[in-house]
Design a protein around this motif. Structure first.
Motif, short mmCIF file in Angstrom:
data_model
loop_
_atom_site.label_atom_id
_atom_site.label_comp_id
_atom_site.label_asym_id
_atom_site.label_seq_id
_atom_site.Cartn_x
_atom_site.Cartn_y
_atom_site.Cartn_z
N ALA A 15 0.87 -1.18 0.00
CA ALA A 15 0.00 0.00 0.00
C ALA A 15 0.90 1.22 0.00
O ALA A 15 2.04 1.15 0.47
CB ALA A 15 -0.90 0.00 1.24
N PRO A 16 0.41 2.34 -0.51
CA PRO A 16 1.24 3.55 -0.48
C PRO A 16 1.57 3.95 0.95
O PRO A 16 0.73 3.83 1.85
CB PRO A 16 0.35 4.61 -1.14
N ASP A 17 2.79 4.41 1.14
CA ASP A 17 3.20 4.91 2.45
C ASP A 17 2.95 6.41 2.46
O ASP A 17 3.78 7.19 2.02
CB ASP A 17 4.68 4.59 2.69
N GLN A 18 1.79 6.78 2.93
CA GLN A 18 1.36 8.18 2.90
C GLN A 18 2.27 9.10 3.70
O GLN A 18 2.52 10.23 3.31
CB GLN A 18 -0.08 8.31 3.41
N ASP A 19 2.75 8.63 4.85
CA ASP A 19 3.56 9.47 5.73
C ASP A 19 5.03 9.51 5.32
O ASP A 19 5.76 10.41 5.70
CB ASP A 19 3.49 8.96 7.18
N GLY A 20 5.45 8.49 4.59
CA GLY A 20 6.85 8.42 4.20
C GLY A 20 7.77 7.94 5.30
O GLY A 20 8.98 7.94 5.14
N ASP A 21 7.19 7.51 6.42
CA ASP A 21 8.03 7.09 7.53
C ASP A 21 8.20 5.58 7.64
O ASP A 21 8.98 5.11 8.44
CB ASP A 21 7.49 7.65 8.86
N ALA A 22 7.49 4.84 6.83
CA ALA A 22 7.57 3.38 6.91
C ALA A 22 7.84 2.74 5.54
O ALA A 22 7.53 1.59 5.33
CB ALA A 22 6.28 2.82 7.50
N SER A 23 8.41 3.50 4.62
CA SER A 23 8.68 2.96 3.28
C SER A 23 9.62 1.77 3.35
O SER A 23 10.63 1.80 4.06
CB SER A 23 9.29 4.03 2.38
N LEU A 24 9.27 0.75 2.60
CA LEU A 24 10.09 -0.46 2.58
C LEU A 24 11.41 -0.20 1.86
O LEU A 24 11.45 0.42 0.81
CB LEU A 24 9.33 -1.57 1.85
N ARG A 25 12.47 -0.71 2.46
CA ARG A 25 13.78 -0.65 1.83
C ARG A 25 13.90 -1.79 0.82
O ARG A 25 13.06 -2.68 0.76
CB ARG A 25 14.88 -0.76 2.90
N LYS A 26 14.96 -1.76 0.06
CA LYS A 26 15.18 -2.73 -1.02
C LYS A 26 15.04 -4.18 -0.54
O LYS A 26 14.29 -4.96 -1.11
CB LYS A 26 16.56 -2.50 -1.63
N ASP A 27 15.78 -4.53 0.52
CA ASP A 27 15.76 -5.91 1.01
C ASP A 27 14.39 -6.28 1.58
O ASP A 27 13.94 -7.41 1.45
CB ASP A 27 16.86 -6.14 2.04
N GLN A 28 13.72 -5.33 2.20
CA GLN A 28 12.40 -5.60 2.76
C GLN A 28 11.36 -5.84 1.67
O GLN A 28 10.53 -6.75 1.78
CB GLN A 28 11.94 -4.44 3.64
N LEU A 29 11.40 -5.05 0.61
CA LEU A 29 10.42 -5.21 -0.47
C LEU A 29 10.60 -6.55 -1.16
O LEU A 29 9.63 -7.27 -1.42
CB LEU A 29 10.52 -4.06 -1.46
N TYR A 30 11.85 -6.94 -1.43
CA TYR A 30 12.07 -8.24 -2.07
C TYR A 30 11.71 -9.38 -1.11
O TYR A 30 11.14 -10.39 -1.52
CB TYR A 30 13.51 -8.38 -2.57
N GLY A 31 11.99 -9.21 0.18
CA GLY A 31 11.61 -10.22 1.18
C GLY A 31 10.10 -10.37 1.26
O GLY A 31 9.58 -11.49 1.37
N LEU A 32 9.39 -9.26 1.21
CA LEU A 32 7.92 -9.30 1.19
C LEU A 32 7.44 -10.03 -0.05
O LEU A 32 6.52 -10.85 0.01
CB LEU A 32 7.35 -7.88 1.23
N TYR A 33 8.08 -9.77 -1.16
CA TYR A 33 7.73 -10.44 -2.42
C TYR A 33 7.92 -11.96 -2.29
O TYR A 33 7.06 -12.74 -2.70
CB TYR A 33 8.56 -9.88 -3.56
N THR A 34 9.04 -12.40 -1.71
CA THR A 34 9.25 -13.84 -1.57
C THR A 34 8.23 -14.46 -0.62
O THR A 34 7.78 -15.59 -0.85
CB THR A 34 10.69 -14.17 -1.13
N SER A 35 7.84 -13.73 0.42
CA SER A 35 6.78 -14.23 1.32
C SER A 35 5.46 -14.34 0.56
O SER A 35 4.74 -15.32 0.72
CB SER A 35 6.60 -13.30 2.52
N TRP A 36 5.16 -13.35 -0.25
CA TRP A 36 3.93 -13.37 -1.05
C TRP A 36 3.95 -14.57 -1.99
O TRP A 36 2.94 -15.27 -2.14
CB TRP A 36 3.79 -12.06 -1.82
N CYS A 37 5.09 -14.83 -2.61
CA CYS A 37 5.21 -15.98 -3.51
C CYS A 37 4.99 -17.29 -2.76
O CYS A 37 4.29 -18.18 -3.25
CB CYS A 37 6.58 -15.99 -4.20
N LEU A 38 5.56 -17.41 -1.59
CA LEU A 38 5.40 -18.61 -0.77
C LEU A 38 3.92 -18.86 -0.47
O LEU A 38 3.41 -19.97 -0.64
CB LEU A 38 6.20 -18.48 0.52
N ILE A 39 3.24 -17.83 -0.03
CA ILE A 39 1.81 -17.94 0.29
C ILE A 39 0.99 -18.33 -0.94
O ILE A 39 0.04 -19.10 -0.84
CB ILE A 39 1.29 -16.62 0.90
N ASN A 40 1.39 -17.83 -2.10
CA ASN A 40 0.66 -18.09 -3.34
C ASN A 40 1.20 -19.26 -4.14
O ASN A 40 0.80 -19.48 -5.28
CB ASN A 40 0.64 -16.82 -4.20
#
Length: 85
Positions: A15-40
Motif C-alpha cells: 500500500a502507499p506509504d502516505q507518511d513516508g516514515d515506513a517505506s520499505l527498503r530494497k531488502d524488505q520489499l524483495y523479502g515481502l515479495y518472496t513471502s507473497w510468492c510462498l503464500i501463493n
C-alpha cells in the motif's frame, strides 16, 4: 489486459506509504515479495527480474514509497523476527 505476477503482488501485499516514515527498503520489499510468492505457491523471480518490473512501476529500491500489508506482511514479519512466534 492480463494482470502480471508483479501487478498482483503490488496490489495484494503493498500500500502507499502516505507518511513516508515506513517505506520499505530494497531488502524488505524483495523479502515481502518472496513471502507473497510462498503464500501463493509461486516461484519468486530472480532479483534482477523483480527490480526490472518494479522500475516499470516507478518503484525505486532506495525509496519504494510503499508499506507492507496483508497475509504476506504477517508471513514476512514472522519469518524475519522468529522470536515473535
Amino acid at each position: 489486459m492480463a494482470v502480471s505476477h508483479f501487478d498482483r503482488f503490488l496490489r495484494e501485499a503493498t500500500a502507499p506509504d502516505q507518511d513516508g516514515d515506513a517505506s520499505l527498503r530494497k531488502d524488505q520489499l524483495y523479502g515481502l515479495y518472496t513471502s507473497w510468492c510462498l503464500i501463493n505457491q509461486s516461484t519468486p523471480a530472480p532479483g534482477t527480474d523483480f527490480w526490472s518490473a518494479m522500475k516499470g512501476h516507478r518503484i525505486r529500491p532506495s525509496d519504494s514509497g510503499l508499506r507492507m500489508t496483508g497475509p504476506a506482511a504477517a508471513d514476512y514479519i514472522l519469518s524475519t523476527y522468529p522470536v515473535l512466534v
